[in-house]
Structures are given as C-alpha cells and as structure tokens.
Write a protein that holds these residues in place. Structure first.
Motif, short mmCIF file in Angstrom:
data_model
loop_
_atom_site.label_atom_id
_atom_site.label_comp_id
_atom_site.label_asym_id
_atom_site.label_seq_id
_atom_site.Cartn_x
_atom_site.Cartn_y
_atom_site.Cartn_z
N SER A 25 0.81 -1.21 0.00
CA SER A 25 0.00 0.00 0.00
C SER A 25 0.85 1.26 0.00
CB SER A 25 -0.93 0.00 1.22
OG SER A 25 -0.16 0.03 2.41
N PHE A 26 2.13 1.13 0.24
CA PHE A 26 3.02 2.28 0.28
C PHE A 26 3.80 2.43 -1.03
CE2 PHE A 26 2.83 4.00 4.52
CZ PHE A 26 2.38 2.96 5.30
N ASP A 27 3.42 1.70 -2.10
CA ASP A 27 4.22 1.70 -3.32
C ASP A 27 4.51 3.10 -3.83
OD1 ASP A 27 2.99 -1.38 -4.85
OD2 ASP A 27 4.50 -0.99 -3.31
N GLY A 28 3.47 3.93 -3.99
CA GLY A 28 3.68 5.28 -4.51
C GLY A 28 4.54 6.12 -3.59
N VAL A 29 4.26 6.06 -2.30
CA VAL A 29 5.05 6.81 -1.32
C VAL A 29 6.49 6.30 -1.30
CG1 VAL A 29 5.29 7.36 1.13
CG2 VAL A 29 3.02 7.27 0.09
N GLU A 30 6.63 4.99 -1.43
CA GLU A 30 7.97 4.40 -1.37
C GLU A 30 8.83 4.85 -2.55
OE1 GLU A 30 9.93 -0.05 -0.68
OE2 GLU A 30 7.76 0.22 -0.73
N VAL A 31 8.23 4.89 -3.73
CA VAL A 31 8.98 5.36 -4.91
C VAL A 31 9.42 6.81 -4.72
CG1 VAL A 31 8.81 5.90 -7.36
CG2 VAL A 31 7.89 3.74 -6.50
N GLY A 32 8.50 7.66 -4.27
CA GLY A 32 8.84 9.06 -4.05
C GLY A 32 9.91 9.24 -3.00
N LEU A 33 9.79 8.46 -1.91
CA LEU A 33 10.78 8.56 -0.84
C LEU A 33 12.14 8.06 -1.31
CD1 LEU A 33 11.50 9.22 2.07
CD2 LEU A 33 10.67 6.94 2.73
N ALA A 34 12.14 6.99 -2.09
CA ALA A 34 13.41 6.46 -2.61
C ALA A 34 14.10 7.49 -3.49
CB ALA A 34 13.15 5.17 -3.39
N LEU A 35 13.35 8.19 -4.33
CA LEU A 35 13.93 9.23 -5.17
C LEU A 35 14.48 10.38 -4.34
CD1 LEU A 35 11.31 9.35 -8.09
CD2 LEU A 35 13.63 8.42 -8.17
N CYS A 36 13.72 10.79 -3.33
CA CYS A 36 14.19 11.87 -2.45
C CYS A 36 15.46 11.46 -1.72
CB CYS A 36 13.10 12.24 -1.44
SG CYS A 36 11.68 13.08 -2.15
N MET A 37 15.50 10.22 -1.26
CA MET A 37 16.66 9.74 -0.50
C MET A 37 17.91 9.69 -1.38
SD MET A 37 16.59 6.55 2.11
CE MET A 37 16.02 5.40 0.86
N VAL A 38 17.76 9.19 -2.61
CA VAL A 38 18.90 9.12 -3.52
C VAL A 38 19.36 10.52 -3.90
CG1 VAL A 38 19.63 8.43 -5.83
CG2 VAL A 38 18.35 6.83 -4.40
N THR A 39 18.40 11.43 -4.14
CA THR A 39 18.76 12.81 -4.49
C THR A 39 19.53 13.48 -3.36
OG1 THR A 39 16.80 13.00 -5.90
CG2 THR A 39 17.85 15.04 -5.19
N ALA A 40 19.04 13.34 -2.12
CA ALA A 40 19.74 13.92 -0.98
C ALA A 40 21.12 13.32 -0.82
CB ALA A 40 18.90 13.72 0.29
N ALA A 41 21.23 12.00 -1.04
CA ALA A 41 22.53 11.34 -0.93
C ALA A 41 23.50 11.88 -1.97
CB ALA A 41 22.36 9.83 -1.09
N LEU A 42 23.04 12.09 -3.20
CA LEU A 42 23.91 12.61 -4.25
C LEU A 42 24.39 14.02 -3.92
CD1 LEU A 42 22.07 11.32 -7.45
CD2 LEU A 42 24.20 10.46 -6.45
#
Length: 225
Positions: free
Chosen positions: A4-21
């Motif tokens: 049920s968190f698929d959409g949120v998870e994708v967005g959070l994963a992108l935010c996390m990778v962007t912040a890491a970069l």
C-alpha cells in the motif's frame, strides 16, 4: 502492508537518492552537510515504511541529532577556531583521477554482483521495493565518492551514506525482526562513534597542519622542497 506504500515508497526512494547525491557531490561543504540532515530524515521515514518504527526513532536520534553535529563540528561551525574553507578545491592529476574513477566503477560492479549472486533470496527484494534499490544506488555512489574525493569531510559524508545503504540491504536480507533491528541499531551506534572520531581527527589535523586531506608522498616531497 508494504504494498500500500508503493507510490510513497517510490517518491521517498527518489528523495533519498537525491539527498545522498547532494551530500556526496555538492562542493559546498556546509550545504552538503545540511543535505545530510534531510537524508537522515528520509532514512527515518524509510524505516517506518519498512515497518521498523524503532529504527526510525534511532535513525532520527543518531543521524540528525548526533551524527550531523559531528559533521558541522568538523567544519568548525560551532567554535571560534579556524573554519574549514567552504568549498572543496582539492584537484587531482588527470591520471590519478582516472585511476580513482576505475576503482569506483570496480566497487560498483562488486556491489551489483554481491546483490545478484550472494543475496538471491532476500526478505525484501530490491526489484519489488524501491527503498532497497535506492540502498544499492547509495552504496555504489558512496563507494565511488569515497574513492574519488580526497577531502576528509567529503569522505566522512560518504562513509555515512555508505553505512545507510548497507543497513537497508541488511533489512532486505534479514527483514525487520527484533534481531535484525538490534543488529542495525548496533551498526548505527558504531557508525556514529566512527563519525565522532573522524570529526575530531579532521579538526585536529586542520589545527596542526592546516590541511583538509591526508598528504600523499608527492605532496610531502613538494612540501619538503
């Protein structure tokens, strides 16, 4: 529940990778450390989505409230002592840069091979959960950044991003059982202690030598001349 968190998870994963970069490659050191605070908050949300509220609290405490101040202390933000230059201007000869790039690529290939052949049956599959895929990207880029950068604060940031990616893969491998959460909590504490020691060493080196990177043999020879 995770589905049920698929959409949120994708967005959070992108935010996390962007912040890491931004943490790894923004040449403005203070700004990179500020992005690290955002990165740790994204990690705390990731643990919530992976049904590990205990790890979310520990991540927020150790990452944002303990590790981030270590980074700012290394920059000299909390004292009247000499502050580190705000930008990373360390340049490498082209040949050495190529060698470091090849080393970074080799590490990225090792990460991919490890996930592909050694972790074939993970509790949370990276192909099904974007947060685990983000963890793989974080490990690969942090290894590359650690190999490429010579500035010690940049390497300290890479060390922390690398550790976060490893902890996500541990959760994918073993799940978020009580034993797995205990193991990751110990890892978070050890990583914080390593960051604290690293910050102290960086400040001491800068006070004694005025340097922000470990000298290689050629630099020492030039200094001797």
């Amino acid at each position: 529940m995770i589905a049920s968190f698929d959409g949120v998870e994708v967005g959070l994963a992108l935010c996390m990778v962007t912040a890491a970069l931004f943490c790894l490659f923004d040449r403005h050191l203070l700004r990179a450390c500020c992005f690290f605070v955002g990165f740790t908050l994204c990690m705390a949300l990731a643990w919530l989505i992976l049904e590990a509220p205990w790890l979310a609290g520990v991540e927020g405490l150790i990452g944002a409230l303990l590790t981030a101040p270590c980074l700012f202390y290394a920059l000299g933000s909390f004292s009247h002592a000499a502050k580190l230059p705000p930008y990373d201007h360390i340049k490498e000869p082209l040949s050495r840069g190529v060698m470091r790039t090849l080393l970074a690529l080799a590490w990225c290939l090792m990460v991919g091979a490890t996930v592909r052949f050694i972790f074939p049956e993970m509790v949370y599959s990276p192909t099904e959960h974007p947060l685990l895929l983000a963890g793989i990207v974080m490990i690969a880029t942090a290894m590359g950044a650690f190999a490429w950068h010579r500035h010690l604060v940049r390497r300290l940031l890479a060390f922390n991003v690398l550790g976060s990616g490893v902890f996500l893969l541990l959760a994918g491998l073993a799940g978020t059982s009580a034993q797995g959460q205990a193991l990751i909590t110990v890892g978070l504490v050890v990583a914080w202690l390593g960051s604290l020691l690293g910050a102290l060493v960086i400040r001491r080196l800068y006070q004694l030598e005025g340097q922000v990177a470990l000298s290689d043999e050629s630099a020492l020879k030039e200094k001797g001349k």
